[in-house]
Design an enzyme around this catalytic site. Structure first.
Site, mmCIF file in Angstrom:
data_model
loop_
_atom_site.group_PDB
_atom_site.id
_atom_site.type_symbol
_atom_site.label_atom_id
_atom_site.label_comp_id
_atom_site.label_asym_id
_atom_site.label_seq_id
_atom_site.Cartn_x
_atom_site.Cartn_y
_atom_site.Cartn_z
ATOM 1 N N GLU A 171 -1.420 -5.501 9.112
ATOM 2 C CA GLU A 171 -0.674 -4.777 10.126
ATOM 3 C C GLU A 171 -1.407 -4.820 11.462
ATOM 4 O O GLU A 171 -2.596 -4.496 11.532
ATOM 5 C CB GLU A 171 -0.501 -3.305 9.714
ATOM 6 C CG GLU A 171 0.258 -3.108 8.419
ATOM 7 C CD GLU A 171 0.404 -1.642 8.052
ATOM 8 O OE1 GLU A 171 0.898 -1.372 6.943
ATOM 9 O OE2 GLU A 171 0.023 -0.759 8.861
ATOM 10 N N GLU B 16 9.170 -3.578 11.218
ATOM 11 C CA GLU B 16 9.601 -2.317 10.609
ATOM 12 C C GLU B 16 9.988 -1.300 11.669
ATOM 13 O O GLU B 16 9.258 -1.080 12.641
ATOM 14 C CB GLU B 16 8.484 -1.747 9.733
ATOM 15 C CG GLU B 16 8.838 -0.428 9.063
ATOM 16 C CD GLU B 16 7.836 0.013 8.016
ATOM 17 O OE1 GLU B 16 8.005 1.119 7.470
ATOM 18 O OE2 GLU B 16 6.882 -0.743 7.744
ATOM 19 N N ASP C 111 0.829 -1.202 0.000
ATOM 20 C CA ASP C 111 0.000 0.000 0.000
ATOM 21 C C ASP C 111 0.867 1.257 0.000
ATOM 22 O O ASP C 111 0.351 2.375 -0.103
ATOM 23 C CB ASP C 111 -0.996 0.000 1.157
ATOM 24 C CG ASP C 111 -0.357 -0.109 2.526
ATOM 25 O OD1 ASP C 111 0.888 -0.116 2.608
ATOM 26 O OD2 ASP C 111 -1.100 -0.195 3.519
ATOM 27 N N SER C 112 2.178 1.064 0.028
ATOM 28 C CA SER C 112 3.122 2.157 -0.217
ATOM 29 C C SER C 112 2.873 2.813 -1.565
ATOM 30 O O SER C 112 3.318 3.943 -1.800
ATOM 31 C CB SER C 112 4.561 1.639 -0.147
ATOM 32 O OG SER C 112 4.727 0.489 -0.973
ATOM 33 N N LYS D 219 -0.838 -9.500 3.476
ATOM 34 C CA LYS D 219 -0.145 -8.925 4.632
ATOM 35 C C LYS D 219 -1.081 -7.992 5.390
ATOM 36 O O LYS D 219 -1.766 -7.167 4.791
ATOM 37 C CB LYS D 219 1.112 -8.157 4.218
ATOM 38 C CG LYS D 219 1.895 -7.592 5.415
ATOM 39 C CD LYS D 219 3.279 -7.123 5.012
ATOM 40 C CE LYS D 219 3.238 -5.812 4.262
ATOM 41 N NZ LYS D 219 2.732 -4.685 5.125
ATOM 42 N N ASP E 29 -0.570 -6.403 0.044
ATOM 43 C CA ASP E 29 -0.991 -5.700 1.251
ATOM 44 C C ASP E 29 -2.509 -5.609 1.323
ATOM 45 O O ASP E 29 -3.171 -5.363 0.309
ATOM 46 C CB ASP E 29 -0.440 -4.270 1.240
ATOM 47 C CG ASP E 29 0.742 -4.079 2.158
ATOM 48 O OD1 ASP E 29 0.931 -4.895 3.077
ATOM 49 O OD2 ASP E 29 1.489 -3.103 1.960
#
Length: 264
Positions: free
Chosen positions: A114, A181, A45-46, A112, A84
């Protein structure tokens, strides 16, 4: 050319072999990274920041991740492909199931997410239904406003222990990979040693089983803020494929990340 799977990465960890990951968003770059030997590609999602120009990752949608996942899938043969799950696309286990299914059908091998303890039920339910999960702890960019910015996490003893406990719990819930991270290198070492599953670091020191960077940072084409943990490999090589090979070689040798890219 054998395809990389979660079992491959687990074997690498057991053998002490470091592996590499990069973000990718289209077939051309993904194909180049894949053919040079990058083991894991992440449709991150960067893309909200490096492709769309947003200040953070929050505006990205599941449909956008699915689109770029399809693009990357068409360009690769070997690498493990992770997609993501964007902000608020997995707020409940039921919502996660619907959106993760879309990403898997777009070509992802794994999704993925978070977060820590609140995600345990979701990780278990996804795994039980055949959707492999990569967890993500430490600086989780979707929580940037909770953290008050992009800041190193786990520097005090209480938060370091919480992150370590969450890592163990996520593995027990069924996560097959873990990204950590922007955490202190000693904490990343403790997590890597405590878990059976492979741990991928970004801004977490050289002791993790693998390393991941954003492709725009590796190629020196990011605009605005450049993270301390990143390295411009294109600057030292002058050619994209050579830059990727240099990244792979330095990770394998344990020379990247060095102290200048690491937090204490």
């Amino acid at each position: 050319m054998s395809k990389i799977t979660s079992s491959t990465l687990l074997k690498y960890k057991q053998e002490g072999r470091k592996f590499t990951a990069l973000t990718a968003y289209d077939a051309s770059f993904a194909g180049a990274f894949d053919s040079e030997g990058v083991d894991v590609l992440l449709v991150g999602d960067s893309l909200g920041m490096v492709l769309q120009g947003h200040d953070d990752t929050l505006p990205v949608t599941t449909a956008e991740i699915a689109y770029h996942t399809r693009c990357v899938r068409r360009g690769i043969e070997r690498a493990l492909l992770i997609a993501d799950m964007p902000f608020m696309s997995y707020a409940t286990p039921e919502q996660a199931m619907i959106n993760a299914t879309e990403l898997m059908q777009a070509g992802a091998n794994m999704v993925k997410v978070e977060g820590g303890h609140w995600l345990l039920e979701t990780v278990t339910k996804l795994t039980e239904r055949g959707i492999p999960v990569c967890a993500h702890l430490g600086l989780t960019p979707q929580s940037v406003h909770v953290f008050g910015g992009f800041k190193v996490q786990g520097r005090d003893a209480e938060n370091a222990q919480r992150i370590l406990d969450e890592a163990k719990a996520l593995e027990a819930a069924g996560a097959q990979l873990l990204v950590v991270e922007c955490i202190p290198a000693p904490l990343a070492t403790a997590i890597t040693q405590a878990l059976t599953i492979p741990v991928i670091g970004i801004g977490a020191g050289a002791s993790t089983d693998g390393q991941i960077l954003v492709m725009h940072d590796v190629l020196g084409i990011s605009s605005g803020y450049i993270p301390r943990f990143s390295k411009n490999y294109l600057k030292q090589t002058g050619e994209i494929r050579s830059a990727v090979r240099a990244y792979i070689e330095e990770v394998a040798a344990g020379t990247f990340p060095s102290a200048e890219h690491t937090f204490s």
